[in-house]
Design an enzyme around this catalytic site. Structure first.
Site: not given
Length: 710
Positions: A18-19, A139
């Protein structure tokens, strides 16, 4: 590599990817032990070959798992694949259904100012929680912030970036590790260590993009963007083309973002909680605290902080690290405030502030406010020459009127003087000049100190009490008129003394889920302790509040933290091993453990009433679960081999094997043989040896008889 269907750690079944990113891939997965959806992030195999990195990754994953905060994606577990699969580390996380800020910005563009501030205030709260736990995100970017389908804000990827930031790889390899270029703090871009204020800078960048629809710096490469973070000031967000804000909104937005994005870490917010507080005020259409000083300066042209005429930095900032970089927080924001909320004051006080009478900004300020090709003046109504021309025309109309009034005043004064002279009256002496004093600042002083300060200033006072969120009971909050006001000596002022925090009643949270409990506490002016305890409960379903502290109905100060304990559901019980036991003993053991017993009787050679098997033996189940027992009917026996035995011994051999039939149930069938030695021996049997059959089954035996003829 397609990992769909892979089972990790004996419980996490991977599904579709999914990513994906430069460091890892994310899979949808199912926790087969708890039957819940999770997300599994697996590092790239080439990054998992360094044993030092593996150890740091494990430690950071453990730290991330400690971050139990509603706005942080929960980390459930960590591990690594077997050696045969490369020992690739993975982290098991909460599966969040929603859309990232990156997708929202790309699809819908910028948010409204209040919505953006509301979202970012929750991100700041999450960062404050992680900073308090000693974990720096490193991040923060729109792709790592998600809005769930229910409207909740979730911050992702805690801990992983920190682990990777210890890598000694080159900048080209670590740009995505130490921070994405568009949200990179100056100190990170220069290769220096990051701290909590680096996250604050990144949060300011994300807020900038969320409010304006574009990042603060753009360039052809990550290096050019990182260079701008180190050397250039961002354009004030209120001046970005397409922004249509009131002066107050512009000041609020600029003050928050320019403070968060100050080049020097010490010029930023001290911590994320301060930033969250200002963002909440902005979301509620209140002036942020960081903007109040500049709003006050805008109302008082004589005290507005202005940059030097040559627009140079103060000496303490003129070093190599910040050459051509940040203005000091006060100077930079005064520019924003002066161009916005203080625009009118600058026009009215042109001479005092060093401007001309044409409504232009003072020396050292570009014509558009920040030197961006006139967009500022085009987008905002801060400088309007027509306003000043109207003022000139109005002044020209008043000139003859003022002269007329002056002549009338002189004539009236002369007549009054003549009247006094002719009346032989003495000219009354001027009244003595009134003595004025400044009201002292008594905020946070004890009541005795505040009263003494007012008496020393020659003022009388009356005391009134008022609740206050932070000033302790018995200390002064303020005076009315406010501190610094000039009043006649002897004036009676109001001294406001704190009666402590406002008292409220703790609501009953029993049975609520965590989200509802938080909402109920917010409504009562209380806060939920982020450390939520868990405990098994037979009375409340999983996720429901069992207990709370302080208890329901307690009278406490507003802002008090309330701790809750949430049910994990009934505590599972191990199913005892009962195979081989009698039905009676097995039933007793299972029911005493809290299980429901169901009996299924089956054909078996085992003694009647003996348990052959029980469902879920040895497993842990919830109390009350149903356990099925298979109990022997005791109605079968194993057929012995009768072949070669004498017919006369057949009945005895069958009885010894467990057969319960009568002699009449044994049928004889003669088979001819010319071998006299085999006469009366059993040649075949109707039921094969070893078969399990009913104990009362009929048996047919083939028996040899002598015959010379075949």
């Amino acid at each position: 590599m397609d990992r769909r269907g892979t089972l990790l750690g004996g419980r996490y079944r991977l599904d579709a990817k999914i990513g994906t990113g430069g460091m890892s891939d994310v899979y949808a997965a199912t926790d087969e032990l708890l039957t819940r959806d999770v997300a599994v992030k697996m590092m790239r195999p080439d990054l998992a070959r360094d044993t030092t990195f593996l150890e740091r990754f494990r430690r950071e994953a453990q730290n991330a798992a400690k971050l139990n905060q509603p706005n942080i994606v929960a980390v459930y577990d960590t591990g690594e694949t077997p050696e045969s699969d490369g020992s690739v580390p993975y982290i098991v996380m909460e599966r969040v259904h929603g859309e990232t800020l990156r997708g929202i910005i790309q699809e819908h563009g910028k948010m409204s100012l209040t919505d953006a501030a509301k979202v970012m205030s929750q991100v700041a709260e999450a960062l404050h929680f992680s900073h308090e736990a000693g974990i720096i995100h490193r991040d923060i970017k729109p792709a790592n912030i998600m809005i769930t389908n229910t409207g909740a804000v979730k911050v992702m990827d805690f801990g992983i970036a920190r682990a990777l930031s210890d890598s000694s790889a080159a900048m080209t390899q670590t740009a995505a590790v130490i921070g994405t270029a568009q949200y990179l703090s100056p100190e990170q871009a220069r290769g220096k260590s990051a701290d909590s204020r680096s996250d604050i800078y990144a949060l300011g960048c994300v807020f900038y993009e969320l409010a304006t629809g574009r990042p603060p710096f753009e360039g052809e490469s990550p290096f050019s963007v990182a260079f701008q973070h180190v050397k250039d000031d961002p354009r004030p967000p209120s001046t970005v083309q397409g922004m249509h804000l009131s002066n107050r909104e512009a000041l609020s937005l600029d003050s928050i973002i320019l403070t968060a994005m100050a080049k020097r870490p010490e010029d930023r917010y001290d911590d994320s909680q301060q930033l969250a507080f200002d963002l909440r005020r902005l979301s509620e259409d209140q002036l942020p605290l960081v903007a109040q000083a500049y709003a006050h300066d805008a109302d008082e042209p004589s005290t507005t902080v202005m940059p030097a005429a040559n627009n140079q930095l103060p000496e303490e900032y003129a070093d190599d690290d910040f050459a051509g970089g940040s203005r000091h927080r006060a100077a930079g924001l005064a520019g924003a405030a002066g161009a916005g909320a203080a625009g009118a004051a600058m026009g009215a006080g042109a001479a005092a502030a060093g401007t001309g009478g044409n409504g232009q900004p003072p020396a050292g300020y570009p014509a558009d406010g920040y030197g961006d090709s006139g967009d500022y003046a085009d987008d905002d109504e801060y400088y309007d020459d027509d306003d000043y021309e109207d003022e000139d025309r109005q002044r020209s109309r008043w000139v003859p009127i003022l002269w007329t009034l002056l002549v009338l005043a002189l004539l009236g004064g002369g007549g009054w003087a003549a009247y006094n002279f002719l009346s032989n009256e003495e000219t009354p002496q001027a009244a003595p000049q009134e003595t004025r004093v400044s009201v002292p600042d008594v905020a946070n002083k004890s009541r005795e100190e505040a009263e003494s300060a007012l008496e020393s200033a020659g003022l009388s006072y009356e005391v009134t009490e008022r609740t206050h969120e932070s000033i302790p009971r018995g200390s002064a909050i303020a005076t009315e008129p406010a501190a610094g006001s000039s009043v006649p000596s002897g004036t009676n002022v109001k001294l406001v003394i704190s009666s402590g925090k406002e008292i409220t009643e703790v609501p009953d949270l029993t049975g609520m889920n965590t989200s509802d409990a938080r909402a109920a506490l917010d409504k009562a002016g209380l806060t939920l302790n982020s450390q939520v305890q868990e405990e098994a409960s037979d009375d409340q379903p999983a996720g429901a509040v069992i207990t709370q502290s302080p208890a329901q109905g307690s009278q406490v100060s507003k802002g008090t933290k309330v701790s809750i304990t949430v049910s994990t559901g009934p505590e599972n019980v191990r199913v005892p091993i009962v195979s081989g036991q009698s039905e009676e003993d097995a039933r007793s053991n299972l029911e005493s453990a809290g299980f429901t017993v169901v009996v299924n009787r089956v054909d078996s050679t085992e003694p009647e009433g003996q348990v052959i098997s029980a469902s879920n033996e040895g497993e842990s189940l919830a109390p009350g679960s149903e356990i099925t027992l298979e109990v022997s009917k005791g109605n079968q026996f194993v057929m012995p081999s009768l072949q070669g035995k004498s017919y006369d011994s057949a009945f005895r051999l069958l009885q010894e094997a467990g057969w319960r039939g009568s002699a009449s149930q044994i049928s004889r069938k003669d088979v001819k043989t010319n071998d006299i030695a085999r006469v009366d021996q059993i040649a075949q049997q109707s039921i094969h040896a070893g078969d399990k059959v009913d104990r009362n089954s009929d048996v047919v035996l083939d028996v040899y008889t002598f015959s010379l003829l075949p």
